[in-house]
Write an enzyme that holds these catalytic residues in place. Sequence first.
Site, PDB file in Angstrom:
ATOM      1  N   HIS A 102     -10.246   6.278  -1.701  1.00 32.49           N
ATOM      2  CA  HIS A 102      -9.969   5.353  -2.803  1.00 32.49           C
ATOM      3  C   HIS A 102      -9.818   6.085  -4.135  1.00 32.49           C
ATOM      4  O   HIS A 102     -10.712   6.028  -4.997  1.00 32.49           O
ATOM      5  CB  HIS A 102     -11.081   4.302  -2.853  1.00 32.49           C
ATOM      6  N   GLU A 140      -4.488   4.233  -4.669  1.00 32.13           N
ATOM      7  CA  GLU A 140      -3.520   3.828  -5.704  1.00 32.13           C
ATOM      8  C   GLU A 140      -3.175   4.978  -6.640  1.00 32.13           C
ATOM      9  O   GLU A 140      -3.783   5.135  -7.700  1.00 32.13           O
ATOM     10  CB  GLU A 140      -4.080   2.653  -6.522  1.00 32.13           C
ATOM     11  N   GLU A 229      -4.715  -4.036   0.019  1.00 31.07           N
ATOM     12  CA  GLU A 229      -5.597  -4.531  -1.045  1.00 31.07           C
ATOM     13  C   GLU A 229      -4.853  -5.547  -1.892  1.00 31.07           C
ATOM     14  O   GLU A 229      -3.773  -5.267  -2.407  1.00 31.07           O
ATOM     15  CB  GLU A 229      -6.058  -3.355  -1.931  1.00 31.07           C
TER      16      GLU A 229
END
Length: 303
Positions: A102, A140, A229
Amino acid sequence: MNSDWHGISYHGRLRVSGTRLMDENGRDVVLHGMSSHGMQWYPHFARLQGIQTTKTMGANVFRIAMYTDEGGYLTKKNIADDVIKAVDDTLALDMYAIIDWHILHDNNPMEHIREAQDFFEMMSGRYANEKGVIYEICNEPNGPEVTWSRCVKPYAERVIPVIRRHAPEALILVGCPTWSQDVDICAEDPLDCSNIMYTLHFYAGTHGDELREKCIKALGMGAPIFASEWGTSAADGNGGVFLRESDVWLDFLSRNGISWCNWSLADRDETSAALRPGAPDGGWTSEHLSESGRYVFSKFADK
Ligand code: DCB
């Protein structure tokens, strides 16, 4: 849990065919479930009791969000032990487990590629023969300098082979620039790899038609997409909740056979969190669920 529920023992190993996700017997598969919040903050919800409660409501996947930054793995390596426990608990429930590297404020995945390679070497070695483990190699990527061609694609080309050495057939999810929104840019210059999907992330209060257009464009170019997500809130995890906008998104995902995980299974005081502050570790009833949680839990079993 209704009789339509299907997990690993039914679907087996997943594979990507064109833009679709298929199971071991060539049937279409769509996965729905929750994402954990940061494992450095909320590991207690990412255990058997909590994950099982989402299964009872129809979830067949659980995403384990291991932050690298913000007190996550890079400064606290033993968070990997909590990740392993969460993966084992998820598999024991016959549910698919996503191991998510992450990255967020560490915008560029290249920044810690060595650590990522070591981490995925360890995880894919451990889960080499597991049909239910999915690898998400960068949550991301973001920032104006973090482009697909110069940063994210080369990162993927160096991390995917590490996983493939141990788990040659595992499904791998690849993040896109601009917080996993630029799926169209990846589609124009795709990875030369099989069994991968690009991730589309959205927050219903911030993202709408424009992002759906990018997704349609990417699918049209043949890029497989997984929404690993999404939130009912605005992009900062708060505000709203935006349930009408979420309806439009879920309808869009369903029409396109896109799998999803919702952000997040936590009791933080923010609207995207599915649990109300002080919720127990599992066995939640509607009094423990936030407005977002009640909405999302009612959608797991939808087609
Ligand atoms: C993503 C991240 C996720 C983040 C959520 C909501 O970030 F993947 O980690 O979660 O979306 O923003 C939030 C938590 C907060 C926490 C914060 C920092 O809900 O409790 O304090 O992370 O750890 C996005 C997604 C989209 C965009 C921006 C962000 N966007 N972002 O489109 O601008 O900056 O975090």
